[in-house]
Design an enzyme around this catalytic site. Sequence first.
Site, PDB file in Angstrom:
ATOM      1  N   HIS A  55       0.818  -1.207   0.000  1.00 36.02           N
ATOM      2  CA  HIS A  55       0.000   0.000   0.000  1.00 36.02           C
ATOM      3  C   HIS A  55       0.846   1.249   0.000  1.00 36.02           C
ATOM      4  O   HIS A  55       0.414   2.302  -0.438  1.00 36.02           O
ATOM      5  CB  HIS A  55      -0.842   0.026   1.276  1.00 36.02           C
ATOM      6  CG  HIS A  55      -2.102  -0.699   1.138  1.00 36.02           C
ATOM      7  ND1 HIS A  55      -2.170  -2.051   0.943  1.00 36.02           N
ATOM      8  CD2 HIS A  55      -3.381  -0.271   1.124  1.00 36.02           C
ATOM      9  CE1 HIS A  55      -3.421  -2.408   0.839  1.00 36.02           C
ATOM     10  NE2 HIS A  55      -4.179  -1.351   0.944  1.00 36.02           N
TER      11      HIS A  55
HETATM   12  N1  LIG Z   1     -12.019  -9.462   0.283  1.00 37.35           N
HETATM   13  C1  LIG Z   1     -13.092  -8.658   0.064  1.00 37.35           C
HETATM   14  N2  LIG Z   1     -14.218  -9.159  -0.475  1.00 37.35           N
HETATM   15  C2  LIG Z   1     -15.272  -8.361  -0.711  1.00 37.35           C
HETATM   16  N3  LIG Z   1     -15.296  -7.051  -0.434  1.00 37.35           N
HETATM   17  C3  LIG Z   1     -14.210  -6.509   0.115  1.00 37.35           C
HETATM   18  C4  LIG Z   1     -13.062  -7.267   0.392  1.00 37.35           C
HETATM   19  N4  LIG Z   1     -12.135  -6.440   0.915  1.00 37.35           N
HETATM   20  C5  LIG Z   1     -12.692  -5.214   0.954  1.00 37.35           C
HETATM   21  N5  LIG Z   1     -13.944  -5.247   0.480  1.00 37.35           N
HETATM   22  C6  LIG Z   1     -14.869  -4.117   0.329  1.00 37.35           C
HETATM   23  O1  LIG Z   1     -14.136  -2.959   0.010  1.00 37.35           O
HETATM   24  C7  LIG Z   1     -14.490  -1.904   0.882  1.00 37.35           C
HETATM   25  C8  LIG Z   1     -13.330  -0.995   1.141  1.00 37.35           C
HETATM   26  O2  LIG Z   1     -13.004  -0.338  -0.071  1.00 37.35           O
HETATM   27  P1  LIG Z   1     -11.847   0.772  -0.092  1.00 37.35           P
HETATM   28  O3  LIG Z   1     -11.901   1.588   1.156  1.00 37.35           O
HETATM   29  O4  LIG Z   1     -11.998   1.515  -1.379  1.00 37.35           O
HETATM   30  O5  LIG Z   1     -10.537  -0.099  -0.150  1.00 37.35           O
HETATM   31  P2  LIG Z   1      -9.344  -0.273   0.955  1.00 37.35           P
HETATM   32  O6  LIG Z   1      -9.873  -1.179   2.009  1.00 37.35           O
HETATM   33  O7  LIG Z   1      -8.234  -0.881   0.169  1.00 37.35           O
HETATM   34  O8  LIG Z   1      -9.012   1.098   1.468  1.00 37.35           O
HETATM   35  C9  LIG Z   1     -14.988  -2.591   2.141  1.00 37.35           C
HETATM   36  O9  LIG Z   1     -15.901  -1.782   2.831  1.00 37.35           O
HETATM   37  C10 LIG Z   1     -15.633  -3.865   1.607  1.00 37.35           C
HETATM   38  O10 LIG Z   1     -16.974  -3.669   1.259  1.00 37.35           O
HETATM   39 MG   LIG Z   2      -7.243   2.222   1.226  1.00 36.57          MG
END
Ligand SMILES: Nc1ncnc2c1ncn2[C@@H]1O[C@H](COP(=O)(O)OP(=O)(O)O)[C@@H](O)[C@H]1O
Ligand SMILES: [Mg+2]
Lengths: 124, 124, 211, 211
Positions: free
Chosen positions: B9
């Site tokens: 990240h």
């Molecule tokens: N392994 C997964 N399977 C399904 N949905 C996921 C998974 N990991 C994360 N998410 C979804 O992604 C969302 C987060 O998106 P975002 O904030 O854009 O990404 P990050 O977690 O990388 O910062 C979570 O609230 C969830 O709904």
């Molecule tokens: Mg993020």
Amino acid sequence: MVGLVLVSHSAGLATEAVALVLGIAGRDPPVAAAGGTDDGRLGTSLDLIEAAVRAVDQGDGVVLVPDLGSSVLTCRLVEEPGRVVVADVPFVEGAIAAAVTAGTGASLADVLAAAEEARAFRKL
Amino acid sequence: MVGLVLVSHSAGLATEAVALVLGIAGRDPPVAAAGGTDDGRLGTSLDLIEAAVRAVDQGDGVVLVPDLGSSVLTCRLVEEPGRVVVADVPFVEGAIAAAVTAGTGASLADVLAAAEEARAFRKL
Amino acid sequence: MDTMDTLDTACFVAWFEEAARLVRRDRDRLTELDAAIGDADHGTNLDRGLTEVIKALAESPPDTPVQVLTSAGATLIRRVGGASGPLYGSVFRQMGKALRAPVTLAGFSAAFEEGVVALERLGKAALGDKTMVDALAPASRALALAVRDGVGVREAFEQAARAAAEGAQATIPLQARKGRASYLGERSIGHEDPGAASAALFMAALATVAV
Amino acid sequence: MDTMDTLDTACFVAWFEEAARLVRRDRDRLTELDAAIGDADHGTNLDRGLTEVIKALAESPPDTPVQVLTSAGATLIRRVGGASGPLYGSVFRQMGKALRAPVTLAGFSAAFEEGVVALERLGKAALGDKTMVDALAPASRALALAVRDGVGVREAFEQAARAAAEGAQATIPLQARKGRASYLGERSIGHEDPGAASAALFMAALATVAV
Ligand SMILES: Nc1ncnc2c1ncn2[C@@H]1O[C@H](COP(=O)(O)OP(=O)(O)O)[C@@H](O)[C@H]1O
Ligand SMILES: [Mg+2]
Ligand SMILES: Nc1ncnc2c1ncn2[C@@H]1O[C@H](COP(=O)(O)OP(=O)(O)O)[C@@H](O)[C@H]1O
Ligand SMILES: [Mg+2]
Ligand SMILES: [Mg+2]
Ligand SMILES: [Mg+2]
């Protein structure tokens, strides 16, 4: 709250790992970096580790997360059973798990256990 | 030689981890960093990963080592069975083990197996 | 059946335009949800990604619904930066692969379900894991039921939007088992999942394009 | 017995001064050994650490052999930066803890053995793991045998130095099981362990102080 010290051979790696850990665990748990030697080379500094321990010690215990080699050996020299403990865990993943758990106000034993669990955690 | 891409990240963490890995494994194995988004935020960039894969691909296969979350998901989108594979291993420790093994000229399967073994490796 | 039997390219473009508008409008709410159990970037991630989607659709105007989905999927995969990028991207890319012209409600529903399955596979997430799956899987189910019951497109999309909104709300008491929030363990309980919330916006946007 | 029955503070200071000289002289060789199976810093690490040891001994002149060992141990632990710092540091610190005045050969030998045990505990290393233990443990054994056989200090130290040098050489065909070199697996075979090589220098230095 239990404090956390990330001890790496590399000052850069320790600092960046702390930043990532805080990005995930939030600003609550006290996390500090002790990377490299005291004159900026790759390696380990007992002085930097001790200073980091003092910085994150709130009286609830401190978990040291070393990367490898001299980091591990030097950390072991500052261990105080029940107060300052070394976690033999994956550096980044163990630190994240430990910090998140520390942020809940968990005990030293629970923070250590959370860090250990990171070993079994599957990413895929 | 098998190539290695460290996907974090954090651009800083990926770069620093590559430096530490090369410090331990020597300059032989091709190792590249793909950290952060293409506009410098915390996160993952498919473009950066693809560019890193191209940079380390010598025709013997590439192992991707992601830190967590979007790094893992994005890496999975570039997988090509038998050629480009994702290692579900501790970020720093798995990368070190993979790089050292890659440096011996080992096969993709062996490099992946070495990375997996890092999970069980004890530091103390 | 509704008066509108098939969904054309313009409908699909309008879907993403409306989704982009809603996400932009609710960006700070999505980011605040992510601040509670994640890393406070979901609103900005998705706003950025959808802005790029609209830009790409304007720069290379698509000729078919498949082209809309393929372009949107590829852009989301590349330009979001967070987990939601590859996940939403896979939904739309797979949906595009599965879609056949002309696009009927039944065809839309079947392709959408394939998209949700692709998402579940990539994320290894199941219903109840407190992710966007908890909004999208009920929405897909609502679409399939609407097809079975011979409901019109407009009503079908509204039912899907309702199912997604309810699914998103239902994530509040759940403990996260996937994604960043899963690191929080029990502390993830009591907050709506940001990805489920944005998925509800995608479905709300869909409900506005079937006029 | 040798004419010199006890080892005084000056002997211990001379030991570290000579060790510092030998390590400075062989710094590049030690670093090259470390380049082959480690990270190419052992010579610089130890040279730096021993320079600091000599400086500290000059700044706060020790009154007893225990003070020499305690000061040297603490300085090596803090100022080397590599694994050899805490390891050698623990040897001398523990040796200082165990030493009783006046320092006879038997007392030296017993304290040295305690130092080696502390090293083995800290590093979790055993004979044959291709580490400094492979030079120091045979040296300790040679000292103990010399005590048993009533050999003089000078000859005892020379036997210890020989045992350490042989132990260091014997690491060449071994595969490393501890430290950085263990990451190399079979590739560590065929090279002398840098820590064993420097340990041989420490024992060679010791052999020069018993005049
Ligand atoms: N392994 C997964 N399977 C399904 N949905 C996921 C998974 N990991 C994360 N998410 C979804 O992604 C969302 C987060 O998106 P975002 O904030 O854009 O990404 P990050 O977690 O990388 O910062 C979570 O609230 C969830 O709904
Ligand atoms: Mg993020
Ligand atoms: N766990 C250990 N137990 C005993 N000796 C060790 C251990 N780890 C490393 N060493 C010794 O330390 C030497 C390397 O020292 P140095 O290069 O100064 O440290 P680093 O490996 O941190 O760069 C090795 O050659 C070996 O003899
Ligand atoms: Mg997020
Ligand atoms: Mg070294
Ligand atoms: Mg080193």
